[in-house]
Design a protein around this motif. Sequence first.
Motif, PDB file in Angstrom:
ATOM      1  N   LEU A 303      31.536   0.681 -39.992  1.00 11.31           N
ATOM      2  CA  LEU A 303      33.384  -0.551 -39.221  1.00 11.31           C
ATOM      3  C   LEU A 303      33.875   0.172 -39.484  1.00 11.31           C
ATOM      4  CD1 LEU A 303      30.778  -3.552 -39.229  1.00 11.31           C
ATOM      5  CD2 LEU A 303      30.849  -1.549 -37.536  1.00 11.31           C
ATOM      6  N   GLY A 304      34.740   1.360 -39.855  1.00 15.63           N
ATOM      7  CA  GLY A 304      35.859   1.871 -39.773  1.00 15.63           C
ATOM      8  C   GLY A 304      36.535   1.464 -41.425  1.00 15.63           C
ATOM      9  N   MET A 305      34.873   1.519 -42.096  1.00 17.46           N
ATOM     10  CA  MET A 305      35.282   1.275 -43.707  1.00 17.46           C
ATOM     11  C   MET A 305      35.776   2.345 -44.265  1.00 17.46           C
ATOM     12  SD  MET A 305      32.148  -1.825 -44.881  1.00 17.46           S
ATOM     13  CE  MET A 305      32.808  -1.282 -46.755  1.00 17.46           C
ATOM     14  N   GLY A 306      35.768   3.753 -43.852  1.00 11.94           N
ATOM     15  CA  GLY A 306      36.103   4.840 -44.356  1.00 11.94           C
ATOM     16  C   GLY A 306      35.106   5.225 -46.130  1.00 11.94           C
ATOM     17  N   ASN A 307      34.195   4.489 -46.089  1.00  9.80           N
ATOM     18  CA  ASN A 307      32.914   4.648 -46.449  1.00  9.80           C
ATOM     19  C   ASN A 307      32.448   6.271 -46.681  1.00  9.80           C
ATOM     20  OD1 ASN A 307      31.796   3.157 -44.464  1.00  9.80           O
ATOM     21  ND2 ASN A 307      29.761   4.149 -45.183  1.00  9.80           N
ATOM     22  N   ASP A 308      32.183   6.605 -47.695  1.00  6.77           N
ATOM     23  CA  ASP A 308      31.107   8.271 -47.854  1.00  6.77           C
ATOM     24  C   ASP A 308      29.582   7.880 -47.335  1.00  6.77           C
ATOM     25  OD1 ASP A 308      33.084   9.093 -49.295  1.00  6.77           O
ATOM     26  OD2 ASP A 308      32.605   8.794 -51.208  1.00  6.77           O
ATOM     27  N   THR A 309      28.597   8.774 -47.397  1.00  7.48           N
ATOM     28  CA  THR A 309      27.392   9.072 -47.293  1.00  7.48           C
ATOM     29  C   THR A 309      27.047   8.972 -48.007  1.00  7.48           C
ATOM     30  OG1 THR A 309      27.500   9.443 -44.479  1.00  7.48           O
ATOM     31  CG2 THR A 309      25.721  10.551 -45.693  1.00  7.48           C
TER      32      THR A 309
END
Length: 334
Positions: A303-309
């Motif tokens: 959702l556009g958070m820019g978080n890592d996998t």
Amino acid sequence: MIQESERADVEEEETDNDEERISYLKSFISRMMNASMKEKSRAEVDISVTPEEIRIISNYAAASFASLNTLMRVDESCLPIHVVGDLHGHFNDLRNIFTKHGAPGLSHYVFLGDYVDRGRQGVETVMLLMAYHCLYPEHVFLCRGNHEDYNTTMTYGFYDECHLKYEKKGFLVWLHIINAFNHLPFAALIFGRVLCMHGGISPHIKTLDDIDSIQRPTFIPSFGLACDLVWSDPETTTNVGWSLSARGISFSFDDVTIEKFCQDNGVDLIVRAHQISSEMVTGGHRWHANGRMVTIFSAANYLGMGNDTCVLRIDEQKTVQFSLLRPVKKSRKH
């Protein structure tokens, strides 16, 4: 009485059917894994799945899921094993995970649910997972999440995705997949010491064997053990024990409750998904209860958070490691 010649004919037919099924699954998987990215897209794969493929693979998967215990016991021989959190229709993230850690058949995986909803390629994501599970059931273990359900998918996008992609056949496509979801196991126990589920623990568990009491196929009920395994959450506030969840369904639980649950059930670590917070953006995971529980999230830039996998790996020495994939960032315009 069946004659020897008749028995031989039946066995030959079953062998032929099995070989046909294996060939079908391998061909499908190859097409899904080798498809190129869409033009002008860094996240979506240029691939489609036919309604007939969905019908066939969903039926294969439902039958396979039904043959498993509700609590899957994953043997120590499966180490090293990779545990994957929420994917939410991030099909290319799933392909990247397989590329980095090895395809099923070579590597072992436990997936913690939430394969669909919110992302744009839920159909492709869940079909590839089901196909891999059917081809390598001792390498791919799929748990159910709160989004693998009739009611949740009606609200959060997967029902609409099916109708958008398949129009008049969308409802039937959705029903085939929901039928497979209703057969999914709810949890996995790795070498008897690492408990995996989507949501969390439950006050309805006295022993881990209670998880096997959940009868399948089933929808996800609004309360009870099956509900808690996919909906409950750890609580940051201490000394609250069990409390009603802020989600409006199931429970929250504190660190003391987690540690007591682990001691009572001989569990070293609980691995769950279900949540993404600002502190998980870098690293994709969060520890709870002095290292007794960890939350992981595997859909990059959710959702556009820019978080890592984040993928959790347990090696042959039973050591836990985290493997990260950074989301692709758009280059800045100068």
